[in-house]
Structure formats: structure tokens, C-alpha cells
Design an enzyme around this catalytic site. Structure first.
Site, PDB file in Angstrom:
ATOM      1  N   SER A   1       0.806  -1.219   0.000  1.00  0.00           N
ATOM      2  CA  SER A   1       0.000   0.000   0.000  1.00  0.00           C
ATOM      3  C   SER A   1       0.835   1.264   0.000  1.00  0.00           C
ATOM      4  O   SER A   1       0.387   2.319  -0.473  1.00  0.00           O
ATOM      5  CB  SER A   1      -0.938   0.009   1.211  1.00  0.00           C
TER       6      SER A   1
ATOM      7  N   GLY B   1      -1.877  -4.102   1.468  1.00  0.00           N
ATOM      8  CA  GLY B   1      -1.971  -5.335   2.236  1.00  0.00           C
ATOM      9  C   GLY B   1      -1.046  -6.443   1.792  1.00  0.00           C
ATOM     10  O   GLY B   1      -0.952  -7.479   2.454  1.00  0.00           O
TER      11      GLY B   1
ATOM     12  N   ASN C   1       4.242  -5.599   5.924  1.00  0.00           N
ATOM     13  CA  ASN C   1       3.028  -6.340   6.302  1.00  0.00           C
ATOM     14  C   ASN C   1       3.325  -7.739   6.822  1.00  0.00           C
ATOM     15  O   ASN C   1       2.440  -8.402   7.365  1.00  0.00           O
ATOM     16  CB  ASN C   1       2.060  -6.411   5.113  1.00  0.00           C
TER      17      ASN C   1
ATOM     18  N   ASP D   1      -0.645   7.974   9.800  1.00  0.00           N
ATOM     19  CA  ASP D   1      -1.004   6.836  10.654  1.00  0.00           C
ATOM     20  C   ASP D   1       0.232   6.106  11.149  1.00  0.00           C
ATOM     21  O   ASP D   1       0.150   4.979  11.625  1.00  0.00           O
ATOM     22  CB  ASP D   1      -1.934   5.872   9.917  1.00  0.00           C
TER      23      ASP D   1
ATOM     24  N   HIS E   1       1.720   4.969   6.605  1.00  0.00           N
ATOM     25  CA  HIS E   1       1.550   5.413   5.219  1.00  0.00           C
ATOM     26  C   HIS E   1       1.952   6.883   5.076  1.00  0.00           C
ATOM     27  O   HIS E   1       1.750   7.677   5.985  1.00  0.00           O
ATOM     28  CB  HIS E   1       0.097   5.221   4.778  1.00  0.00           C
TER      29      HIS E   1
END
Length: 237
Positions: A64, A93, A123, A212, A215
Site C-alpha cells: 500500500s 496489504g 506487512n 497513521d 503510510h
């Protein structure tokens, strides 16, 4: 003299089970086991269709964070990478095993990019060890080299995440990067760690750069673009 029953039982069990091996085989590394995701098959096929059209000199490959070049980073993408005939093959993801499957199943069919910008592995940090994740990254690098040997790979260190430098995920990312840095051969694979450029002098990550703490913001994508500018230009010569 009859052998004790306790000595006979294993022999009987082995006979019934067809002489099963006494020692368990080591579990396969999930980070290197290529698997698809049903939720992105349409997107994957879209990448394949783009590849079949050809005329791609640069591929950005990852999760992502890479996909975000089409969101928070879209202005910079249009300015810097559209003129370079770049394609964005990032999917939110994705883990190493998903990117490996995509590479093996058409994302590079029809293209021989001059350069691939690869950043993947964050991830995996919640489920796999640093060596497992590094092995997954290496598998992707080797697969790209098999499919398109002339392509140069700009292998980026996994970006930092979480606010503090002592966060377990951040520590594991440091371990991953230490291992994958060794994939740099100075000829076709070039490792570059731009992670420190996202951080404050004390090692903290701010929400101005990663809202966040994972990202990137538009400012974060500007940092990314500036940090790889010289090396990517060199690889495209």
C-alpha cells in the site's frame, strides 16, 4: 527372549503408518510461499494487461505504501515518473509472498523495465521473523532477475513505522534491512536505505510525514522521490 512391549510399539506404529520419518521436516517459510489474494485478482489482471502493452521503463513494486503513489503521491508521480514511463504495481496489504506470486504470474510478462523500485515486507512483520521476511524479499529479487535479467533493481530498505525507535516492529524492520542490504551486488541490485530521511533527529516518526505512522503523506512522498532521484537517474542511463 521376547522384547519388552514398549520396544515393540514403535515398530508396529511405523509399520501401520508406512514407515513415517522419525524427524519432523522443517516448516516452509510462509514469506517465500507464493500465494494469490482473491480480493485483488482484478487489480492483478489489470497490472498484467498494462505489462502486455509494453513501453514500461520503470516499475514500482510493493504494498500500500507503493500503491499510495496513486493517492497522496499522485502529483509527484505525474511530475517525475509519468515522463519516465513508470508503472505502479503496488497493492495494499501485500506481503512478500503475494508480490512473489504476482511477479510469477504475469506482472512482468511483456516488459523489460530498465529499473524496478522494490519496497516490501512491512506487512509481514506481525507474523514472520526478520530472516523469513528477508528471504521473501530475496525470492522476489531472484524472480525478477530470472524473468528480466537486464533489469536493475533499486531495493529500498523497508520504511520505518511506529512513532518510537524502540517499537518492536521498528526493531524488526531494522533487522530485515540489515539482512537484505547484503543483496546489493553493485551490478544489478542496489540497496538504498532512505528510512532516516523520514525521521526526526531523535529517531521519532511524526504524523506530518506518516499520518497513521505507516503510510506517507504528500510530504512523505516528496521525501521519497527526492531521496531516490539520483540513484534512479543513474540506473536509467
Amino acid at each position: 527372549m521376547m522384547k519388552p512391549l514398549t520396544r515393540l510399539v514403535p515398530c508396529v506404529l511405523l509399520s501401520l503408518l508406512g514407515c513415517v520419518a522419525l524427524s519432523a521436516q522443517p516448516a516452509a517459510n510462509p514469506a517465500t510461499n507464493p500465494v494469490p489474494r482473491n480480493d485483488w485478482m482484478v487489480q492483478h489482471e489489470g497490472f498484467n494487461a498494462r505489462a502486455k502493452k509494453g513501453d514500461v521503463d520503470v516499475v514500482f513494486l510493493g504494498d500500500s505504501i507503493t500503491a499510495g503513489w496513486g493517492g497522496a503521491g499522485k502529483t509527484i508521480w505525474a511530475e517525475r515518473y509519468t515522463p519516465l514511463k513508470a508503472a505502479n504495481f503496488g497493492i495494499g496489504g501485500d506481503r512478500t509472498q503475494h508480490v512473489l506470486w504476482r511477479v510469477q504470474n504475469g506482472n512482468f510478462a511483456g516488459i523489460t523495465p530498465k529499473a524496478v523500485v522494490l519496497m516490501i515486507g512491512t506487512n509481514n512483520t506481525g507474523s514472520d521473523t526478520a530472516p523469513q521476511i528477508a528471504e521473501g524479499v530475496e525470492a522476489i529479487v531472484k524472480e525478477i532477475q530470472t524473468l528480466t535479467p537486464k533489469t536493475k533493481i533499486l531495493l529500498l530498505a523497508v520504511f520505518p513505522r511506529a512513532e518510537k525507535s524502540d517499537n518492536p516492529a521498528r526493531v524488526k524492520i531494522g533487522q530485515i534491512n540489515e539482512i537484505i542490504a547484503k543483496l546489493d551486488d553493485g551490478q544489478k541490485v542496489f540497496f538504498l536505505d532512505i528510512g532516516p530521511k523520514f525521521l526526526q533527529p531523535d529517531g521519532t516518526l511524526t504524523r506530518d510525514i506518516m499520518p497513521d505512522l505507516l503510510h506517507l503523506s504528500p510530504a512523505g512522498y516528496k521525501i521519497w522521490a527526492d531521496a531516490i532521484q539520483d540513484k534512479l537517474t543513474e540506473l536509467l542511463k
